[in-house]
Design a protein around this motif. Sequence first.
Motif, mmCIF file in Angstrom:
data_model
loop_
_atom_site.group_PDB
_atom_site.id
_atom_site.type_symbol
_atom_site.label_atom_id
_atom_site.label_comp_id
_atom_site.label_asym_id
_atom_site.label_seq_id
_atom_site.Cartn_x
_atom_site.Cartn_y
_atom_site.Cartn_z
ATOM 1 N N THR A 1 -13.268 79.995 71.528
ATOM 2 C CA THR A 1 -14.457 79.620 72.278
ATOM 3 C C THR A 1 -14.127 79.560 73.763
ATOM 4 N N SER A 2 -15.146 79.346 74.607
ATOM 5 C CA SER A 2 -14.929 79.279 76.057
ATOM 6 C C SER A 2 -14.083 78.085 76.451
ATOM 7 N N THR A 3 -14.020 77.070 75.598
ATOM 8 C CA THR A 3 -13.222 75.879 75.904
ATOM 9 C C THR A 3 -11.854 75.925 75.229
ATOM 10 N N ASN A 4 -11.514 77.053 74.587
ATOM 11 C CA ASN A 4 -10.256 77.215 73.866
ATOM 12 C C ASN A 4 -10.097 76.202 72.740
ATOM 13 N N ALA A 5 -11.186 75.754 72.181
ATOM 14 C CA ALA A 5 -11.144 74.811 71.066
ATOM 15 C C ALA A 5 -10.688 75.536 69.803
ATOM 16 N N TYR A 6 -9.897 74.853 69.002
ATOM 17 C CA TYR A 6 -9.399 75.431 67.754
ATOM 18 C C TYR A 6 -10.534 75.511 66.743
ATOM 19 N N ILE A 7 -10.779 76.697 66.213
ATOM 20 C CA ILE A 7 -11.805 76.894 65.193
ATOM 21 C C ILE A 7 -11.152 77.037 63.819
ATOM 22 N N ALA A 8 -10.255 78.012 63.684
ATOM 23 C CA ALA A 8 -9.571 78.236 62.411
ATOM 24 C C ALA A 8 -8.358 79.114 62.653
ATOM 25 N N GLY A 9 -7.387 79.026 61.754
ATOM 26 C CA GLY A 9 -6.192 79.854 61.839
ATOM 27 C C GLY A 9 -5.968 80.579 60.530
ATOM 28 N N PRO A 10 -4.890 81.384 60.440
ATOM 29 C CA PRO A 10 -4.563 82.038 59.177
ATOM 30 C C PRO A 10 -4.505 81.025 58.032
ATOM 31 N N THR A 11 -5.073 81.393 56.905
ATOM 32 C CA THR A 11 -5.273 80.447 55.807
ATOM 33 C C THR A 11 -4.493 80.870 54.565
ATOM 34 N N ALA A 12 -3.777 79.906 53.968
ATOM 35 C CA ALA A 12 -2.992 80.174 52.767
ATOM 36 C C ALA A 12 -3.736 79.801 51.493
ATOM 37 N N GLY A 13 -4.752 78.947 51.586
ATOM 38 C CA GLY A 13 -5.507 78.528 50.416
ATOM 39 C C GLY A 13 -6.783 77.845 50.847
ATOM 40 N N PHE A 14 -7.765 77.784 49.940
ATOM 41 C CA PHE A 14 -9.030 77.151 50.292
ATOM 42 C C PHE A 14 -9.747 76.682 49.048
ATOM 43 N N ASP A 15 -10.759 75.851 49.242
ATOM 44 C CA ASP A 15 -11.611 75.397 48.150
ATOM 45 C C ASP A 15 -12.954 74.986 48.750
ATOM 46 N N VAL A 16 -13.962 74.895 47.909
ATOM 47 C CA VAL A 16 -15.276 74.427 48.344
ATOM 48 C C VAL A 16 -15.770 73.370 47.367
ATOM 49 N N ARG A 17 -16.621 72.477 47.853
ATOM 50 C CA ARG A 17 -17.238 71.481 46.978
ATOM 51 C C ARG A 17 -18.612 71.139 47.527
ATOM 52 N N GLY A 18 -19.457 70.588 46.650
ATOM 53 C CA GLY A 18 -20.798 70.195 47.056
ATOM 54 C C GLY A 18 -21.756 71.371 47.088
ATOM 55 N N GLU A 19 -22.987 71.077 47.481
ATOM 56 C CA GLU A 19 -24.014 72.098 47.612
ATOM 57 C C GLU A 19 -25.025 71.666 48.647
ATOM 58 N N GLY A 20 -25.846 72.609 49.084
ATOM 59 C CA GLY A 20 -26.841 72.298 50.102
ATOM 60 C C GLY A 20 -26.201 71.757 51.365
ATOM 61 N N LYS A 21 -26.759 70.699 51.902
ATOM 62 C CA LYS A 21 -26.228 70.110 53.128
ATOM 63 C C LYS A 21 -24.869 69.449 52.931
ATOM 64 N N GLU A 22 -24.479 69.248 51.667
ATOM 65 C CA GLU A 22 -23.189 68.615 51.377
ATOM 66 C C GLU A 22 -22.082 69.642 51.121
ATOM 67 N N LEU A 23 -22.370 70.934 51.293
ATOM 68 C CA LEU A 23 -21.385 71.964 51.047
ATOM 69 C C LEU A 23 -20.241 71.873 52.059
ATOM 70 N N THR A 24 -19.003 71.759 51.555
ATOM 71 C CA THR A 24 -17.837 71.597 52.407
ATOM 72 C C THR A 24 -16.791 72.643 52.057
#
Length: 199
Positions: A1-24
């Motif tokens: 971003t323009s502020t050099n804020a960390y968004i995401a890096g290379p990822t070794a694993g992931f998961d998701v939980r929830g649904e709708g507005k609670e989706l994480t």
Amino acid sequence: TSTNAYIAGPTAGFDVRGEGKELTLLMLSCDKSAFSYINHTYFHLNEYNLGTDTTWSSTPTKTIDISSVFIAPEGSNVQYDSEGGIWCISNRSEASDTYPGWVHISPSGTRDLKELINNQQNAAIRFNNDFSQVIIGGKTSQTQHSYSATIYSVSKDNSGKPVFTETSTIDMSATGRQLNDFAWDPANNIYAVGAYKQN
């Protein structure tokens, strides 16, 4: 971003939980200062609220520092448990008290449990849908690309700590050079994926 804020890096694993507005979305990412997919000890658990943020322009809504838990990205994974905690699984051929194979992060973000079960040589793990079983891959030969998978039943002792009891072992040599990941369907059938190479 323009502020050099960390968004995401290379990822070794992931998961998701929830649904709708609670989706994480949960990502096992490299440290903010390391942007290559290499062996190092600085990983972070980054959570993103996908139910409210629909682009990659937002920084993580929550970051958990798990430095020193993970040594290599290969064979490492993360998975939410049924109560909002997180299992962190690292590549270990000989787990120890200092370098456990598994670490559990409580919903509040603290490490409350570690297990010395090995997860080795690029082989994944996966709990089934109701967390009553878990499958763990492992290399059975150091000289050949030979893999197996062990299934454990999961219960809890009187203090609430998970107890893993081995129930069966499956030959996974057909997956070839690596055993990268597993999935369970609702009927508890198991699917495995690997980097197959014909000998």
